[in-house]
Scaffold this motif. Structure first.
Motif, PDB file in Angstrom:
ATOM      1  N   GLU A  34     -31.551  29.043   8.109  1.00  0.00           N
ATOM      2  CA  GLU A  34     -30.306  28.934   8.515  1.00  0.00           C
ATOM      3  C   GLU A  34     -30.163  28.056   9.964  1.00  0.00           C
ATOM      4  O   GLU A  34     -31.397  28.046  10.487  1.00  0.00           O
ATOM      5  N   GLN A  36     -28.028  25.944  12.558  1.00  0.00           N
ATOM      6  CA  GLN A  36     -26.645  25.804  13.406  1.00  0.00           C
ATOM      7  C   GLN A  36     -26.609  24.778  14.324  1.00  0.00           C
ATOM      8  O   GLN A  36     -27.616  24.275  15.006  1.00  0.00           O
ATOM      9  N   VAL A  38     -24.436  23.121  17.476  1.00  0.00           N
ATOM     10  CA  VAL A  38     -23.681  23.585  18.519  1.00  0.00           C
ATOM     11  C   VAL A  38     -23.710  22.248  19.403  1.00  0.00           C
ATOM     12  O   VAL A  38     -24.711  21.665  19.757  1.00  0.00           O
TER      13      VAL A  38
END
Length: 84
Positions: A34, A36, A38
Motif C-alpha cells: 500500500e 499513499q 499526499v
C-alpha cells in the motif's frame, strides 16, 4: 495411548503455528504494497483538550529553616525567592 496423545498435541501445535505465521505474513505484504501519495501543506495544528478535576500534590514537605538567634522567633518571616 501415550504416543497418540503426543502426536495429537504436536499436530495441533504445528497447525496453530502455521496459522499464526500465515496471518502475520499476509498483513506484512498488505502494508508493504500500500502506497499513499499526499501533498504536503503548511498550516496550523490545533488540539483542544478540556478536562475537569482537582489537582493533588504527590507529596508535601515542611521546610525547616535555621533562624539566627538575633531574630525574634515570634515574628513571621517571608521567603523572598525560591530558585528551582
Amino acid at each position: 495411548m501415550r504416543i497418540l496423545k503426543r502426536t495429537i498435541v504436536t499436530v495441533v501445535v504445528c497447525l496453530v503455528s502455521l496459522a499464526l505465521l500465515s496471518c502475520t505474513a499476509a498483513s506484512d505484504k498488505a502494508s508493504a504494497t500500500e502506497n499513499q501519495v499526499v501533498t504536503v501543506q503548511r498550516g496550523n495544528l490545533r488540539a483542544d483538550i478540556t478536562a475537569v478535576g482537582n489537582l493533588a500534590l504527590s507529596h508535601k514537605l515542611d521546610l525547616p529553616f535555621d533562624i539566627p538567634a538575633a531574630f525574634d522567633k515570634t515574628v513571621a518571616l517571608t521567603v523572598q525567592e525560591v530558585l528551582v
